[in-house]
Design a protein around this motif. Structure first.
Motif, PDB file in Angstrom:
ATOM      1  N   LYS A 443       0.796  -1.230   0.000  1.00 18.70           N
ATOM      2  CA  LYS A 443       0.000   0.000   0.000  1.00 18.70           C
ATOM      3  C   LYS A 443       0.831   1.283   0.000  1.00 18.70           C
ATOM      4  CE  LYS A 443      -4.321  -1.764   1.929  1.00 18.70           C
ATOM      5  NZ  LYS A 443      -5.289  -1.710   3.044  1.00 18.70           N
ATOM      6  N   PRO A 444       1.903   1.401   0.808  1.00 13.28           N
ATOM      7  CA  PRO A 444       2.648   2.676   0.798  1.00 13.28           C
ATOM      8  C   PRO A 444       3.202   3.047  -0.576  1.00 13.28           C
ATOM      9  CG  PRO A 444       3.255   1.358   2.700  1.00 13.28           C
ATOM     10  CD  PRO A 444       2.424   0.479   1.826  1.00 13.28           C
ATOM     11  N   GLY A 445       3.500   2.057  -1.409  1.00 16.98           N
ATOM     12  CA  GLY A 445       4.088   2.356  -2.711  1.00 16.98           C
ATOM     13  C   GLY A 445       3.135   2.970  -3.709  1.00 16.98           C
ATOM     14  N   VAL A 446       1.825   2.875  -3.462  1.00 15.68           N
ATOM     15  CA  VAL A 446       0.843   3.443  -4.405  1.00 15.68           C
ATOM     16  C   VAL A 446      -0.003   4.525  -3.751  1.00 15.68           C
ATOM     17  CG1 VAL A 446       0.707   1.338  -5.788  1.00 15.68           C
ATOM     18  CG2 VAL A 446      -0.815   1.611  -3.826  1.00 15.68           C
ATOM     19  N   SER A 447       0.346   4.916  -2.535  1.00 14.64           N
ATOM     20  CA  SER A 447      -0.487   5.883  -1.808  1.00 14.64           C
ATOM     21  C   SER A 447      -0.266   7.311  -2.262  1.00 14.64           C
ATOM     22  CB  SER A 447      -0.213   5.766  -0.300  1.00 14.64           C
ATOM     23  OG  SER A 447       1.152   6.043  -0.037  1.00 14.64           O
ATOM     24  N   SER A 448       0.883   7.617  -2.815  1.00 20.89           N
ATOM     25  CA  SER A 448       1.159   9.015  -3.198  1.00 20.89           C
ATOM     26  C   SER A 448       1.945   9.070  -4.509  1.00 20.89           C
ATOM     27  CB  SER A 448       1.939   9.723  -2.083  1.00 20.89           C
ATOM     28  OG  SER A 448       3.154   9.040  -1.825  1.00 20.89           O
ATOM     29  N   VAL A 449       1.324   8.605  -5.583  1.00 19.72           N
ATOM     30  CA  VAL A 449       1.944   8.654  -6.910  1.00 19.72           C
ATOM     31  C   VAL A 449       1.667  10.028  -7.513  1.00 19.72           C
ATOM     32  CG1 VAL A 449       2.031   7.593  -9.194  1.00 19.72           C
ATOM     33  CG2 VAL A 449       1.614   6.184  -7.172  1.00 19.72           C
ATOM     34  N   PRO A 450       2.694  10.723  -8.001  1.00 13.37           N
ATOM     35  CA  PRO A 450       2.483  12.070  -8.570  1.00 13.37           C
ATOM     36  C   PRO A 450       1.464  12.055  -9.713  1.00 13.37           C
ATOM     37  CG  PRO A 450       4.817  11.635  -8.270  1.00 13.37           C
ATOM     38  CD  PRO A 450       4.110  10.344  -8.002  1.00 13.37           C
ATOM     39  N   GLY A 451       0.512  12.983  -9.643  1.00 12.29           N
ATOM     40  CA  GLY A 451      -0.485  13.121 -10.690  1.00 12.29           C
ATOM     41  C   GLY A 451      -1.698  12.233 -10.535  1.00 12.29           C
ATOM     42  N   VAL A 452      -1.716  11.370  -9.532  1.00 10.62           N
ATOM     43  CA  VAL A 452      -2.830  10.435  -9.326  1.00 10.62           C
ATOM     44  C   VAL A 452      -3.697  10.959  -8.183  1.00 10.62           C
ATOM     45  CG1 VAL A 452      -3.486   8.079  -8.723  1.00 10.62           C
ATOM     46  CG2 VAL A 452      -1.476   8.502 -10.142  1.00 10.62           C
ATOM     47  N   PRO A 453      -5.006  11.133  -8.395  1.00  5.94           N
ATOM     48  CA  PRO A 453      -5.894  11.619  -7.323  1.00  5.94           C
ATOM     49  C   PRO A 453      -5.902  10.666  -6.125  1.00  5.94           C
ATOM     50  CG  PRO A 453      -6.993  11.721  -9.456  1.00  5.94           C
ATOM     51  CD  PRO A 453      -5.723  10.964  -9.662  1.00  5.94           C
ATOM     52  N   ALA A 454      -6.240  11.216  -4.961  1.00  2.00           N
ATOM     53  CA  ALA A 454      -6.234  10.410  -3.730  1.00  2.00           C
ATOM     54  C   ALA A 454      -7.240   9.281  -3.805  1.00  2.00           C
ATOM     55  CB  ALA A 454      -6.536  11.305  -2.524  1.00  2.00           C
ATOM     56  N   SER A 455      -8.408   9.530  -4.401  1.00  2.24           N
ATOM     57  CA  SER A 455      -9.417   8.469  -4.503  1.00  2.24           C
ATOM     58  C   SER A 455      -8.932   7.329  -5.389  1.00  2.24           C
ATOM     59  CB  SER A 455     -10.722   9.044  -5.056  1.00  2.24           C
ATOM     60  OG  SER A 455     -10.506   9.610  -6.348  1.00  2.24           O
ATOM     61  N   ALA A 456      -8.246   7.677  -6.484  1.00  3.70           N
ATOM     62  CA  ALA A 456      -7.704   6.643  -7.356  1.00  3.70           C
ATOM     63  C   ALA A 456      -6.602   5.856  -6.653  1.00  3.70           C
ATOM     64  CB  ALA A 456      -7.172   7.275  -8.649  1.00  3.70           C
ATOM     65  N   SER A 457      -5.769   6.551  -5.893  1.00  2.00           N
ATOM     66  CA  SER A 457      -4.714   5.853  -5.136  1.00  2.00           C
ATOM     67  C   SER A 457      -5.311   4.898  -4.118  1.00  2.00           C
ATOM     68  CB  SER A 457      -3.814   6.874  -4.433  1.00  2.00           C
ATOM     69  OG  SER A 457      -3.127   7.670  -5.364  1.00  2.00           O
ATOM     70  N   SER A 458      -6.403   5.312  -3.478  1.00  2.00           N
ATOM     71  CA  SER A 458      -7.062   4.444  -2.500  1.00  2.00           C
ATOM     72  C   SER A 458      -7.587   3.177  -3.160  1.00  2.00           C
ATOM     73  CB  SER A 458      -8.201   5.200  -1.820  1.00  2.00           C
ATOM     74  OG  SER A 458      -8.908   4.364  -0.935  1.00  2.00           O
ATOM     75  N   ASP A 459      -8.186   3.329  -4.348  1.00  2.00           N
ATOM     76  CA  ASP A 459      -8.674   2.155  -5.069  1.00  2.00           C
ATOM     77  C   ASP A 459      -7.519   1.263  -5.509  1.00  2.00           C
ATOM     78  OD1 ASP A 459     -11.256   3.065  -4.768  1.00  2.00           O
ATOM     79  OD2 ASP A 459     -11.319   4.036  -6.744  1.00  2.00           O
ATOM     80  N   ALA A 460      -6.439   1.871  -5.957  1.00  4.08           N
ATOM     81  CA  ALA A 460      -5.298   1.107  -6.454  1.00  4.08           C
ATOM     82  C   ALA A 460      -4.583   0.355  -5.337  1.00  4.08           C
ATOM     83  CB  ALA A 460      -4.314   2.034  -7.156  1.00  4.08           C
ATOM     84  N   SER A 461      -4.720   0.819  -4.098  1.00  8.86           N
ATOM     85  CA  SER A 461      -4.027   0.175  -2.984  1.00  8.86           C
ATOM     86  C   SER A 461      -4.651  -1.146  -2.572  1.00  8.86           C
ATOM     87  CB  SER A 461      -3.985   1.118  -1.774  1.00  8.86           C
ATOM     88  OG  SER A 461      -5.298   1.332  -1.262  1.00  8.86           O
ATOM     89  N   GLN A 462      -5.807  -1.507  -3.147  1.00  6.57           N
ATOM     90  CA  GLN A 462      -6.470  -2.753  -2.768  1.00  6.57           C
ATOM     91  C   GLN A 462      -5.703  -3.972  -3.279  1.00  6.57           C
ATOM     92  OE1 GLN A 462      -9.084  -2.692  -0.652  1.00  6.57           O
ATOM     93  NE2 GLN A 462      -8.705  -0.471  -0.674  1.00  6.57           N
ATOM     94  N   SER A 463      -5.216  -3.896  -4.507  1.00 12.47           N
ATOM     95  CA  SER A 463      -4.483  -5.013  -5.109  1.00 12.47           C
ATOM     96  C   SER A 463      -3.834  -4.534  -6.388  1.00 12.47           C
ATOM     97  CB  SER A 463      -5.423  -6.193  -5.403  1.00 12.47           C
ATOM     98  OG  SER A 463      -6.339  -5.865  -6.428  1.00 12.47           O
ATOM     99  N   LEU A 464      -2.931  -5.345  -6.927  1.00  4.60           N
ATOM    100  CA  LEU A 464      -2.275  -4.985  -8.177  1.00  4.60           C
ATOM    101  C   LEU A 464      -3.273  -5.018  -9.334  1.00  4.60           C
ATOM    102  CD1 LEU A 464       0.292  -4.249  -9.674  1.00  4.60           C
ATOM    103  CD2 LEU A 464       0.845  -6.689  -9.843  1.00  4.60           C
TER     104      LEU A 464
END
Length: 568
Positions: A443-464
């Motif tokens: 999860k920490p690796g996808v929580s703050s990707v530049p240019g990615v909204p927080a909601s999208a990062s939250s969804d992406a943190s569920q799984s690859l």
């Protein structure tokens, strides 16, 4: 273990009633029996994994909801794990072959219902019935094997073959399921069981010996129900944690708490009863309790890892499900080889060294797999999987053999059920534990990707897989950045999970140092070198042996081969 007398011949409770034409010290019928038992185990092992690749086809055809789909997949192992102790001990009471044949019939009928299920609800019920049939089959195969092979050296070879077949079944399931779904329809993954069951029922009725354990006192129905309900609740909670639910979630914590309370009450009840359902004194023997613990640790460290490795092969390396199954075949072949040569190794090394070496080899293989990155390295994967399969099977084979040897033939069903239950619990806890480790590292690796909204990062943190869907939806530079970051985060999480798994395996190697140093076969050898008259002995001598077998907790299990030889 007390005996009964029929037609002037003294018979021990654990001796097969219909075993004819096979002497305890020779003959070939017992190897045919082993073949029948292995076919039984193969069916159950294949059915545990064959549905995984058919889930998309089932979803498209039956349109199950999210909860229904989870139950379709999970209800089989959940019910099977819950009922192992119930049917294992019931087989000791009413006859192991009888329970096994009933399991065959139920397994076949449930397979037919599942193949033609018109809706998700019917499929869930059919899968639950398959779990009941599997719970009747699995401990019966191991307890009959314990009875048919009284000589420990031969029994070790038979357990090696038995465990190799289990490894084959787990690997063949996805491959067979993929082939059937691609060429027929999803129901064919169940329908394939029917011809085998049609053959297995009459062949098993004809070839398999009937045997029972002690029948002193009534069967503890309430205790059996308490154990089944307690295990069901614990496994349900563990599976929910493995699917991502938090351990403090009410729907997860409540069944675990109820299950633990029921199991504690079950243990207290068994300790008070004169004739318990499960002989808890077995756990006072270090060889038995340590063997059970080693089975749990081995599965805990590796089953969750296997699922993560399958995701790595498909999502990071981009392999198809069939290619993924083929990549895992070296692990299966190595496990088969370890099972087949395990008997000789056990006699040479002894249980202590063999289990410890198996754990150490497996830990070494797991650590070597940290060389896996975002690019494909086939040689590293094949080498690591070969060592991993050989080490894992060495550990499990030796642990099962040591555990079963500590149980008398009269309590073989209960001991086999304990071993199979520990296997299922270890697998469930492993998925939950290593899955949690993986998620925490990912999860920490996808929580703050530049240019990615927080909601999208939250969804992406569920799984690859979820991260890939989000990146496709975003598109452009943000989508590509998220895809790259999620792949790197997944590989990092995989490395952390591998390190944790290796640590658990090394703990298992330390625990194995309490196992017996040598493989004791003196009692078996002594029985095989005596003549029939000497083997049978006088009634007084047999009574003394019975007394010693029941009163001396550290004495080796009493064997029934002398009675078998005398009656044959």
């Amino acid at each position: 273990m007390s005996g009964t007398t029929t037609a002037g011949n003294r018979r021990t409770a654990g001796v097969p009633r219909q075993w004819r034409g096979t002497e305890a010290s020779g003959g070939s019928n017992r190897w045919v029996v082993l073949l029948v038992l292995c076919v039984s185990l193969l069916l159950v092992a294949v059915d545990a994994t064959v549905l995984h690749v058919a889930v998309p086809a089932v979803t498209e055809d039956l349109r199950p909801g999210g909860i229904e789909l989870l139950w379709i997949v999970d209800v089989y192992p959940l019910v099977c794990a819950s009922l192992l102790i119930l049917f294992g001990t019931l087989g000791d009471r009413v006859g192991r072959r009888r329970v096994l044949l009933l399991g065959y019939a139920l397994f076949g009928a449930a397979s037919a219902i599942a193949a033609f299920a018109p809706n998700p609800q019917v499929l869930i019920v059919a899968r639950a019935l398959l779990g009941v049939g599997g719970a009747m089959i699995m401990p019966a195969t191991l307890s009959i094997l314990r009875q048919v092979f009284p000589d420990r050296r031969e029994r070790a070879l038979a357990i090696g073959v038995w465990s190799a077949v289990a490894a084959v079944g787990a690997a063949v399931g996805p491959l067979l399921g993929g082939f059937l779904v691609e060429n027929f329809w999803w129901g064919s993954v169940f329908l394939v069981n029917l011809p085998l069951m049609v053959v297995a029922l009459p062949v098993g009725r004809w070839l398999l010996p009937e045997s029972t354990g002690d029948k002193n006192g009534p069967w503890d129905v309430l205790g059996a129900v308490m154990a089944a309900c307690g295990l069901f609740c614990v496994v349900l909670g563990v599976k929910r944690m493995g699917s991502g639910a938090g351990p403090l979630d009410a729907v997860t914590a409540a069944p675990v708490l109820v299950g633990v309370v029921l199991l504690v009450l079950f243990v207290r009840r068994q300790r008070r009863r004169t004739h318990p359902l499960v002989d808890l004194k077995l756990f006072a023997r270090p060889a038995f309790s340590i063997s059970v613990g080693c089975i749990v640790l081995a599965l805990l460290a590796l089953v969750g890892l296997e699922l993560i490795a399958a995701q790595y092969l498909q999502l990071v390396l981009g392999l198809t499900p069939l290619e993924t199954g083929l990549r895992l075949l070296p692990l299966t072949f190595a496990a088969m080889a370890a099972g087949l040569v395990g008997s000789r190794m056990l006699q040479w090394l002894g249980p202590r060294v063999m289990v410890a070496v198996g754990f150490a080899l497996t830990a070494l293989a797991v650590l070597s797999l940290t060389a896996m990155g975002q690019s494909d390295r086939p040689a590293v994967l094949v080498g690591g999987f070969i060592v991993l399969g050989f080490g894992l099977e060495t550990t499990l084979f030796s642990a099962y053999e040591s555990m079963l040897n500590e149980a008398s033939s009269g309590s073989a069903g209960g001991a086999a059920a304990i071993g199979e239950t520990s296997y299922q619990l270890g697998a469930g806890i492993g998925i939950a534990l290593l899955g949690s480790v993986m998620n925490a590292a990912y999860k920490p690796g996808v929580s703050s990707v530049p240019g990615v909204p927080a909601s999208a990062s939250s969804d992406a943190s569920q799984s690859l897989g979820a991260a890939y869907k989000v990146s496709d939806r975003l598109g452009g530079h943000a989508g590509e950045a998220l895809r790259s970051a999620s792949r790197a985060a997944f590989v990092h999480g995989l490395h952390v999970t591998l390190a944790v798994s290796a640590g658990l395996l090394l703990l298992g190697a330390l625990a194995a140092l309490r196992l017996p140093k040598v493989m004791e076969c003196a009692a078996d050898d002594e029985g095989s070198t005596q003549g029939p008259a000497e083997q049978q002995g006088s009634p007084d001598q047999q009574g003394a042996a019975d007394q010693q077998g029941t009163d001396a907790p550290d004495a080796p299990p009493r064997l029934d081969r002398a009675t078998v030889a005398a009656e044959s």
